[in-house]
Write an enzyme that holds these catalytic residues in place. Structure first.
Site, PDB file in Angstrom:
ATOM      1  N   CYS A 435      30.225  -3.589 -39.027  1.00 59.17           N
ATOM      2  CA  CYS A 435      30.939  -2.306 -39.071  1.00 59.17           C
ATOM      3  C   CYS A 435      29.951  -1.165 -38.847  1.00 59.17           C
ATOM      4  O   CYS A 435      29.808  -0.671 -37.749  1.00 59.17           O
ATOM      5  CB  CYS A 435      31.666  -2.152 -40.404  1.00 59.17           C
ATOM      6  SG  CYS A 435      33.129  -3.179 -40.573  1.00 59.17           S
ATOM      7  N   GLU A 437      26.755  -1.163 -40.965  1.00 57.80           N
ATOM      8  CA  GLU A 437      25.554  -1.428 -41.750  1.00 57.80           C
ATOM      9  C   GLU A 437      24.307  -1.461 -40.870  1.00 57.80           C
ATOM     10  O   GLU A 437      24.350  -1.883 -39.724  1.00 57.80           O
ATOM     11  CB  GLU A 437      25.692  -2.719 -42.550  1.00 57.80           C
ATOM     12  CG  GLU A 437      25.902  -3.961 -41.737  1.00 57.80           C
ATOM     13  CD  GLU A 437      27.353  -4.236 -41.396  1.00 57.80           C
ATOM     14  OE1 GLU A 437      27.651  -5.370 -40.990  1.00 57.80           O
ATOM     15  OE2 GLU A 437      28.190  -3.315 -41.533  1.00 57.80           O
TER      16      GLU A 437
END
Length: 790
Positions: A435, A437
């Site tokens: 996503c 990170e």
């Protein structure tokens, strides 16, 4: 879907991959189970794991489609989803549910169910990581987990969700074998008490190198065989070139652009077949990795831009062919999608800090624009040095309304990594995967461990640690809402509850991390992660150069507005009592319209550049960050935080009654660092100013969604406004921003008539998905997001 940028070949491949039903493939599970049954106890754990991958790649059914230029599938064929019974051994009931469910179904044949029941389940019962994890958790952990206080990523998936670095593009696995042999030769059995265990890990890596080279050789042989039978001279030539590619990679370093793409794909298959690495593995800076091959092939006259683009589009199909491994239970609720979170990074900076945009960067933008697929998850990195032309081309694609690309702040990412202790050289080679990170690609094991339900922790603070939804005493007995005489007392009690649940989560994580280090190593992922070979230590055991564990905070917009409403009305203005508010919440605000209007409509809200609310957001953020950051992990890593939800904000809202900001019971909480739905009423610039008051550089990633109607970003002015908004947010050290460009009425119509909107794609959280693949609560949440305008 017609697109002028697609060749006829790519159109056929795209049609095939988007119309083939997702289905369970038990071939891997069968081969693995047979091998374990015959060899259990004969080898060390890492060697056993490597031998399973070698056995699978030696025996698996190969697929080479008529139009393919890049070869290799994780399962038997496109849209096949292998299972990993060593991680999560699905019950027969699970398999019926995954076959029959309306959303994100995985088709299961009667033969599959019989095989699962008679062979897979009998062997793996009591041996899967899921069972080991749940068996070792405390009763308090189990109650909190069941009640939705937090989730656990490793309950059904292994660590991973990461990116490859430079070396996978410049090294063949024969060369890796030489490095591993040198490491074995230099083991010091006299002075190194870990030499024996290091030897077993290194032997496993050697076997895994053989495994992926066997797969490449088998595809070489298959391509030769098909070429002999092929009557079309053009296709025969392609098959012979595929064979030639597979005679070079993955054993040797690639020599051409085409071979570089094929080499990466073999690595991708090996990482994701060895163990389900939290669904995903990503190529990192695809444009920069490919550019030297593109440049050389172009100079040599063997590559045109049209063919370079077509090969990229074939890679996009390959990514789309690989649905995420099936999930059940809570894990399904936190991430209910076929998307496997492979995240293509484009742009940013080069290792020397200069602008990283090149000719391949624009080809990748053209590819994502043409393909319009939800997988791979495509983003662009934007730095101060990024040309406006590149940013605006990315905005042109984004405003078409299918959720890609997302936009990441390269300069902030570098600062994040520096703050976390990385060197400048390594930080410049990092970015975001999954996503949002952040990690040093190919050098860091940055492992997501689960989501934390921050609004629910605050809710328990109001009820003396008692959870009204589960009916259980989950938290500390810090007092009831009426007991707190000042706002500071209330916030102090929240901090105590927060620490209590973070402690509980980390205690469980410590057990799980040790289990994976000892029982479920990932020697192939270790090969392609720097320093694991040198250290003779597995990726899952702290072998990487850097080791980070993330806990993801969810619902900061919701808890901020709850605290703001209470502080403003109960403690500052004193026009509402705590008893009145609690009674209204207990009644889900039914019959309490005056209280609802007070907290919902006449309270300071995060997302409006309001220092009153934003100051509370900063306090909550600091409390969460400081409670987590810096804790040590079992395998020598350090904890940090992310602020992202996937689809967990829907699940976390479902296990939460009405809250003090006027949010009704069981409705989703806020996602990422986005404001609550309809709370952000002062426009997008106010939103980014509020969000920028968070210290993004002390996190490992934050996620911000914005929604526009198409007319707002239309024309050259709309494009300029969109680009300027991104530049402004990134100048304030914002980490990430992404857009849904669609109007509410279209979404409502798509919800009512899904058959008419089969190609409608929306941005969910750190990924895009087909609107019809989302369940109704998530559709409702996206519909309810504020439509911004400049």
């Amino acid at each position: 879907m017609e697109n002028a940028n697609m060749t006829e070949r790519v159109k056929r491949l795209r049609e095939m991959t988007t119309t083939t039903p997702v289905h369970i493939d038990l071939e891997r599970a069968k081969i693995e189970t047979d091998f374990y049954r015959e060899n259990e106890g004969k080898y060390s754990v890492p060697v056993m794991r490597a031998m399973v991958l070698k056995e699978y790649f030696s025996k698996k059914t190969l697929y080479l489609g008529d139009d393919e230029l890049i070869v290799g599938e994780k399962g038997k064929d496109p849209q096949a989803s292998p299972t990993f019974p060593e991680l999560c051994c699905h019950s027969v009931e699970d398999m019926h549910v995954m076959n029959d469910r309306d959303i994100c179904a995985y088709k299961v044949t009667p033969e599959d169910i019989e095989l699962q029941e008679k062979e897979i389940i009998p062997y793996w019962t009591g041996k899967s990581m899921r069972e080991k994890i749940l068996d070792r958790m405390t009763p308090e952990w189990k109650e909190a987990y069941a009640a939705g206080m937090f989730t656990e990523f490793m309950e059904q998936r292994g660590p991973g969700h990461t990116c490859g670095g430079d070396r996978i593009w410049t090294h063949g696995y024969a060369e890796y074998k030489q490095e591993i042999q040198e490491a074995l030769d230099h083991l010091d059995y006299l002075n190194d008490m870990d030499a024996v265990s290091k030897a077993e890990e290194l032997k496993a890596m050697m076997i895994d190198c053989d495994a992926v080279m066997i797969l490449g050789q088998r595809y070489h042989d298959l391509a030769i065989e098909k070429a002999k039978e092929e009557t079309n001279p053009i296709r025969k030539k392609e098959l012979l070139q595929i064979a030639e590619n597979c005679s070079v990679v993955p054993a040797q370093k690639p020599q051409t652009y085409w071979q570089a793409l094929q080499a990466y794909w073999f690595t991708h298959l090996a990482v994701t077949s060895e163990l389900n690495p939290w669904d995903a593995f990503s190529p990192g800076r695809l444009d920069q990795h490919l550019y030297p091959y593109y440049e050389q092939d172009t100079e040599d006259g063997i590559l045109t831009d049209d063919f370079a683009l077509e090969l990229l589009e074939c890679l996009w199909v390959k990514f789309y062919n690989q649905p995420a491994p099936v999930k059940v239970g809570v894990t399904l609720k936190e991430s209910g999608t076929y998307t496997d979170f492979a995240n293509i990074n484009t742009g940013g900076i080069r290792p020397d800090g200069s602008n990283g945009v090149n000719d391949v960067s624009y080809l990748i933008l053209d590819c994502m624009d043409a393909m319009k697929l939800v997988q791979p998850n495509s983003n662009v990195q934007i730095s101060k040095k990024t040309p406006d032309r590149f940013l605006k081309r990315a905005c042109e694609i984004s405003r078409k309304g299918w959720g890609q690309p997302a936009f990441y702040n390269t300069d902030e990412i570098v600062q994040e990594l520096l703050n976390a202790g990385k060197t400048l050289d390594d930080a410049r080679c990092g970015g975001s995967s999954g996503c949002v990170e952040t990690g040093c690609w190919g050098k860091e094991a940055y492992i997501l461990t689960g989501y934390l339900n921050i609004p629910k922790i605050f809710q328990l603070t109001l009820y003396n640690g008692f959870d009204n939804v589960s009916g259980k005493q989950l938290g500390l007995k810090t007092g009831y809402a009426k007991d707190y005489k000042t706002y500071d007392e209330l916030f102090d009690a929240f901090q105590k509850q927060l620490t209590y649940f973070v402690d509980m989560k980390v205690r469980g994580n410590n057990v799980i991390e040790k289990l994976y280090a000892e029982d479920m190593p990932a020697p192939f992922l270790s090969i392609v992660t720097d320093d694991c070979i040198k250290n003779g230590k597995d990726y899952n055991a702290g072998g990487a150069r850097y080791n980070t564990r993330y806990i993801q905070g969810v619902g900061i917009g919701t808890i901020t507005d709850c605290l703001a409403a209470i502080k403003y009305h109960v403690y500052d203005k004193q026009d509402l009592t705590m008893d009145e508010l609690i009674q209204a919440m207990d009644d889900n605000y039914e019959g309490h319209d005056d209280v609802f209007r007070m907290v919902h409509d006449r309270s300071p809200k995060y997302g409006n550049d309001d220092d009153y609310a934003d100051g509370i957001m900063q306090d909550v953020f600091k409390a969460y960050r400081d409670t987590v950051t810096g804790r040590k992990t079992v395998c020598g890593g350090t904890y940090h935080i992310d602020m992202l939800p996937t689809t967990c904000h829907v699940y976390f809202g479902d296990v939460l009654n009405a809250t003090a900001n006027g949010r009704l019971a069981h409705k989703p909480v806020s996602e990422g660092i986005s404001p609550e739905k309809s709370a952000d009423t002062h426009g997008p610039t106010a939103v980014i100013k509020s969000c920028a008051k968070m210290d993004h550089c002390s996190t490992g990633g934050t996620l911000l969604n914005q929604k526009f109607t198409p007319s707002v970003v239309a024309g050259e002015k709309g494009l300029d406004n969109m680009a300027s908004l991104i530049r402004a947010y990134f100048a304030m050290d914002g980490h990430h921003i992404q857009f849904n460009v669609i109007d509410r009425q279209t979404l409502l119509d798509a919800q009512a008539h899904p058959e008419e909107y089969k190609d409608l794609i929306v941005r969910v959280a750190g990924y895009s998905d087909y609107f019809h693949n989302l369940d109704k609560p998530l559709q409702d949440e996206i519909i309810a997001r504020t439509e911004q305008s400049f």
